[in-house]
Design an enzyme around this catalytic site. Structure first.
Site, short mmCIF file in Angstrom:
data_model
loop_
_atom_site.label_atom_id
_atom_site.label_comp_id
_atom_site.label_asym_id
_atom_site.label_seq_id
_atom_site.Cartn_x
_atom_site.Cartn_y
_atom_site.Cartn_z
N HIS A 363 56.18 -2.38 1.06
CA HIS A 363 56.84 -3.58 1.26
C HIS A 363 56.00 -4.32 -0.01
O HIS A 363 56.26 -5.62 0.07
CB HIS A 363 56.17 -4.48 2.49
CG HIS A 363 57.11 -4.03 3.60
ND1 HIS A 363 58.25 -4.58 4.20
CD2 HIS A 363 56.60 -3.00 4.56
CE1 HIS A 363 58.46 -3.90 5.40
NE2 HIS A 363 57.69 -3.03 5.61
N LYS A 556 57.30 -20.94 2.61
CA LYS A 556 56.91 -19.50 2.76
C LYS A 556 55.37 -19.49 2.52
O LYS A 556 54.78 -20.38 2.17
CB LYS A 556 57.79 -18.46 1.66
CG LYS A 556 57.82 -19.23 0.21
CD LYS A 556 58.53 -18.29 -0.74
CE LYS A 556 59.90 -18.44 -0.71
NZ LYS A 556 60.69 -17.33 -1.10
N ARG A 557 54.90 -18.16 2.52
CA ARG A 557 53.43 -18.12 2.46
C ARG A 557 53.02 -18.64 0.85
O ARG A 557 53.84 -18.62 -0.22
CB ARG A 557 53.01 -16.81 2.47
CG ARG A 557 52.86 -16.30 3.65
CD ARG A 557 51.70 -17.26 4.65
NE ARG A 557 50.44 -17.05 4.25
CZ ARG A 557 49.47 -16.24 5.01
NH1 ARG A 557 49.68 -16.15 6.21
NH2 ARG A 557 47.96 -16.06 4.54
N LYS A 562 54.68 -16.06 -5.67
CA LYS A 562 55.80 -16.56 -5.38
C LYS A 562 55.98 -18.16 -6.06
O LYS A 562 56.85 -18.86 -5.98
CB LYS A 562 55.47 -17.16 -3.66
CG LYS A 562 55.68 -15.88 -2.97
CD LYS A 562 55.24 -16.15 -1.40
CE LYS A 562 55.13 -15.01 -0.63
NZ LYS A 562 56.53 -14.33 -0.16
N THR A 667 63.13 -12.55 2.71
CA THR A 667 64.16 -12.49 3.56
C THR A 667 64.69 -14.03 4.05
O THR A 667 65.49 -14.39 4.31
CB THR A 667 63.84 -12.05 4.94
OG1 THR A 667 62.35 -12.41 5.18
CG2 THR A 667 63.85 -10.36 4.82
N LYS A 671 68.10 -16.36 4.99
CA LYS A 671 68.26 -17.28 6.20
C LYS A 671 68.81 -18.73 5.60
O LYS A 671 69.74 -19.14 6.39
CB LYS A 671 66.98 -17.41 6.67
CG LYS A 671 66.24 -16.36 7.44
CD LYS A 671 64.70 -16.41 7.73
CE LYS A 671 64.15 -15.09 8.15
NZ LYS A 671 62.69 -15.02 8.19
O1 DL6 Z 1 59.54 -6.44 3.64
C1 DL6 Z 1 59.42 -7.54 4.32
C2 DL6 Z 1 58.48 -8.42 3.48
C3 DL6 Z 1 59.58 -8.90 2.20
O2 DL6 Z 1 60.55 -9.61 2.39
C4 DL6 Z 1 58.44 -9.60 1.27
O3 DL6 Z 1 59.11 -9.57 -0.14
C5 DL6 Z 1 57.10 -8.87 1.06
O4 DL6 Z 1 56.21 -9.61 0.13
C6 DL6 Z 1 56.51 -8.69 2.33
N1 DL6 Z 1 55.40 -7.68 2.05
C7 DL6 Z 1 54.44 -8.02 2.76
C8 DL6 Z 1 53.41 -7.01 2.07
N2 DL6 Z 1 52.08 -7.07 2.91
N3 DL6 Z 1 51.42 -6.26 3.16
N4 DL6 Z 1 51.07 -5.17 3.23
O5 DL6 Z 1 53.98 -8.82 3.29
O6 DL6 Z 1 57.40 -7.84 3.11
#
Ligand code: DL6
Length: 824
Positions: A363, A556-557, A562, A667, A671
């Protein structure tokens, strides 16, 4: 079409009101005359829970009886949000519940609002896991989730004087959705040593001895599918001292403190979710969590398999284990350990079973998020596992050496062990070597992992080991539940709610793009959603925002990659521009509300500084009567799943503006579009596929392309001079002139661009970002065109359902079939 389509047929006399009254009066021992919203929530939840339990038991019996291959989804995070609304919709009795509650004097929304979010995750990774569970149940796949039952989920965020403060999130009080299984426990070992011995057959074996033992206790959460009776299981493990009570011997000997300390040490393992998103810190307790959860889950999976009395070689025909990132990688080692040390299989036979059973989803490509564990730490905590890791590495490197003789560099690059001080175990390498498939989560991301961090492994294993499964979202929660009026309008046009289980049916909406009445209704729903958010903003921040303004959202975080800093610098630029305008010029300005939300990891100082700046800008801009409604800046405190359900349907525009190549997928972009919002974004993650699906004319793309990022970064550091963008320079002047409070508070943010190489390309992208926002303003002035874009985009979002995602995993990675649900 009723507001909420009934998805499962239950007898007409089984309306939940009777049951809810019964629960209020008996289970809760409350009188109806003395029943508040909280009791109404508990009663309703218990009434729906009763229904789920019956289907849940039947599903589990059916799956056991049928004994076909199951999927086990191992994730350290499940960001579930609220359960009641979801249960009502999936069971199909939300309308009845609404009426029943109304009779008792309650608004269903208020009752739903009583529930505490189950926030066992940080962000996208955990929420994806929750969406995948929903789709697995909806599609009738025999699937279990395995996770940890944290006593404290992600912290609650409070903003005090513009600063983020973290408050613990104790979410377990009054939680009707979990079922303790005190009879399902597993003893988990830590520390100790390894002893070699000769078995009766002469074979040299290993045993792990003198270990400390902690008990894992199972807690089960039902996961109802939509429009089906399938109700799958999410099993969360909680840690407990192995005796179950504290050590009475120590207690009686007067050593009370140490007896309690042992108890507490065991419970600490599942006490708290690590609040880092895309960042690993290498803490021993985190490693303990990982092993505790992997070992308990593996024990459970193996126990279930062994009941079938099949040969071990059939294990991969019965079991598919998916690793949600590298966090569960120790499960690979644990299965190998069980097979060779406990079950007595030969190494190769065992390893063949292991690799056929596991799949690994990556991820992130961010180096700071790639997990590594120090060898001394592993040696101490899991001595036998370290030996196995070394053996896996040895056999792997032997193969590599044969294929690539004389390439010592290659050996050191792909080795599981990094030869640093101390030595480190690279978990991603172990996950790749121990799995039969590795996937990324969007096309660009899957290409990037093949050409950058895992390039050598593509050479070694060939390209077929790697694949892409682009992420999605569940339309049940993110359209039907979050935006019920839009869902109902779509259902009216399409003649039913089938699109909720086949999202590609949305494409039929395109036929109505020019339908005036439909457009008006569409616009009306967006306005109502914006009004609701405006009210919430007023209640929680005290600021009034104009609901007709363009709502521009980034939630988002908070993370440098980001680029919320790019957004807030853009907002400052807008503020300065408005301030410099004449009254006549201001008439042409499209009023904006810039809305931010998101948590920063408690130790991530730069991210916290970004939050601080946003709040300071908010204070200055919102109190500037001269600017009035032309610009407002809002920071929504404590962003979580429930708030996302309110915020996403209320956006006109949302921002997905990561430096190209850094956001694996994203994601929330999906949404927002599914709720009729347009997006501004970089060519990154799933933005690229969203563009391909909805059309370039319906999205505002800007910024550097991934392939150019490295070159620019290099130039920033080694080029002759680094010239900051001129408009951004003016923004920095304002900050440095103390326009938003003490400039010293924000110097790290400006310095990271001006002095430290602008790693995230804020300056490079600033001009195109600002220009693209000007295009957004122009587009928003033409309301009819904007609406056409909004409707067309929703119509083309069919690809982004997690139902499609799950079918892809099932076909290309798991090789599992859905289990037909009969009339039992
Ligand atoms: O795949 C789900 C999500 C993605 O949509 C985000 O882009 C990505 O930042 C996130 N990845 C994480 C990695 N953390 N760790 N280990 O949260 O995954």
């Amino acid at each position: 079409v009723p507001m909420f389509g009934r998805s499962v047929e239950f007898p007409a006399d089984s309306l939940p009101q009777k049951e809810l009254v019964r629960h209020i009066e008996t289970t809760l021992a409350r009188s109806l005359y003395n029943c508040d919203e909280n009791a109404a929530y508990s009663g309703t939840a218990l009434a729906f829970r009763d229904r789920l339990i019956i289907e849940w038991n039947k599903t589990q019996q059916r799956q056991t009886f049928n004994d076909q291959k199951r999927v086990y989804y191992l994730s350290l995070e499940f960001l579930m949000g609220r359960a009641l609304d979801n249960a009502m919709l999936n069971v199909g009795l939300k309308d009845a519940a609404r009426d029943g509650l109304k009779d008792l004097g309650f608004r269903i929304e208020d009752v739903i609002g009583q529930e505490h979010d189950a926030a066992l995750g940080n962000g996208g990774l955990g929420r994806l896991a929750a969406c995948l569970l929903d789709s697995m149940a909806t599609l009738n796949y025999p699937a279990w989730g395995y996770g940890l039952r944290y006593r404290y989920g992600i912290f609650k965020q409070e903003i005090v004087n513009g600063y983020q403060m973290e408050v613990p999130d104790y979410w377990l009080d009054n939680n009707p959705w979990e079922f303790p299984r005190h009879e399902i426990t597993v003893d988990i070992q830590f520390y100790g040593c390894v002893r070699k011995y000769q078995a009766e057959n002469g074979k040299i074996m290993h045993s792990w001895e003198d270990a400390e033992i902690v008990q894992a206790v199972a807690y089960d959460v039902p996961i109802p599918g939509y429009g089906t009776k399938t109700t799958n299981n999410l099993r969360l493990w909680s840690s407990k001292a192995s005796s179950g009570e504290f050590d009475f011997q120590k207690f009686n000997a007067g050593d009370y403190e140490s007896a309690v300390a042992d108890e507490q040490r065991a419970e600490t393992i599942s006490a708290v979710l690590y609040p880092n998103d895309n960042l690993e810190r290498g803490k021993e307790l985190r490693l303990k969590q990982q092993y505790f959860w992997c070992a308990a889950s593996l024990y459970d999976i193996v126990r279930r398999f062994k009941k079938s009395k099949r040969a071990w070689s059939e294990f991969p025909d019965q079991v598919a284990i998916q690793l949600n990132d590298t966090h569960p990688t120790l499960a690979i080692v644990e299965l190998q350990r069980i097979l060779i040390d406990t079950e007595g299989l030969e190494w190769d036979e065992a390893w063949n079973i292991v690799t056929k059973s596991f799949g690994y989803t990556n991820h992130t490509v961010l180096p700071e998020a790639l997990e590594k564990w120090s060898v001394p730490l592993l040696q101490n905590l899991l001595p036998r596992h370290l030996q196995i890791i070394y053996d896996v590495n040895l056999y792997f490197l032997q193969i590599v050496e044969k294929r690539f003789p004389n390439d010592r560099e290659m050996l050191s690059r792909v080795s599981i062990i990094e030869e640093s001080h101390p030595k480190m175990v690279r978990m991603a390498h172990l996950a790749i070597i121990g799995s039969h498939k590795v996937n990324g989560v969007a096309e660009l991301h899957s290409d990037l992992i093949k050409t950058t961090i895992f390039k050598d492994f593509v050479e070694i294993y060939g390209p077929d080991r790697f694949t892409n499964v682009t992420n999605g979202i569940t339309p049940r929660r993110w359209l039907h539940q979050a935006n019920p009026r839009l869902s109902a309008l779509i259902a009216e046009k399409l003649g039913g709610y089938e699109f909720l289980t086949d999202l590609t049916l949305l494409d039929k909406l395109e036929a109505f793009v020019d339908d005036k009445k439909f457009r008006t209704e569409w616009a009306e729903i967006k306005s109502a959603n914006k009004l609701r958010l405006a009210r919430y903003i007023k209640e929680t921040t005290g600021f009034s925002v104009n609901p007709d303004a363009l709502f521009d959202v980034q939630v988002k975080r908070i993370h440098e990659y980001k680029r919320q800093q790019l957004n807030i610098f853009g907002v400052i630029h807008r503020y300065l521009t408005i301030k410099a305008m004449s009254a006549e010029e201001r008439k042409k300005v499209v009023p904006r509300v810039s809305i931010f939300g998101g948590k920063a990891a408690p130790g991530y100082w730069m991210a916290k500084t970004v939050i601080h700046l946003i709040n300071k800008v908010s204070f200055v801009v919102n109190n500037d009567a001269d600017v009035g409604d032309l610009l407002k800046v809002i920071f929504i405190e404590d962003y979580n799943v429930s708030k996302a359900e309110m915020i996403c349907p209320a956006s006109d525009l949302s921002e997905h503006i990561s430096t190209a190549g850094t956001e694996a997928s994203g994601t929330s972009n999906m949404k927002f579009v599914l709720s009729g919002g347009l997006i501004i974004g970089t060519c990154d993650g799933a933005n690229i596929e969203i563009t391909r699906e909805i059309g370039e004319q319906n999205i505002f793309l800007f910024g550097t392309l991934a392939e150019d990022v490295e070159e620019l970064r290099h130039r920033h550091v080694y080029g002759q001079t680094f010239q900051i963008d001129s408009q951004l320079a003016k923004v920095f002047e304002a900050i440095k002139g103390n326009m938003f409070g003490d400039a010293g508070d924000f110097s790290a943010l400006t310095a990271s661009v001006e002095q430290h190489g602008d790693f995230y390309l804020v300056s490079d992208d600033f001009n195109s970002y600002v220009t693209t926002h000007e295009m957004v303003d122009e587009a928003f002035k033409n309301r009819e065109e904007w609406l056409a874009k909004s409707i067309t985009s929703v119509a083309r979002m069919g690809f982004f359902s997690t139902d499609r995602v799950i079918n892809e995993y099932a076909d290309s990675i798991w090789n599992v079939e859905p289990l037909e649900v009969g009339k039992d």
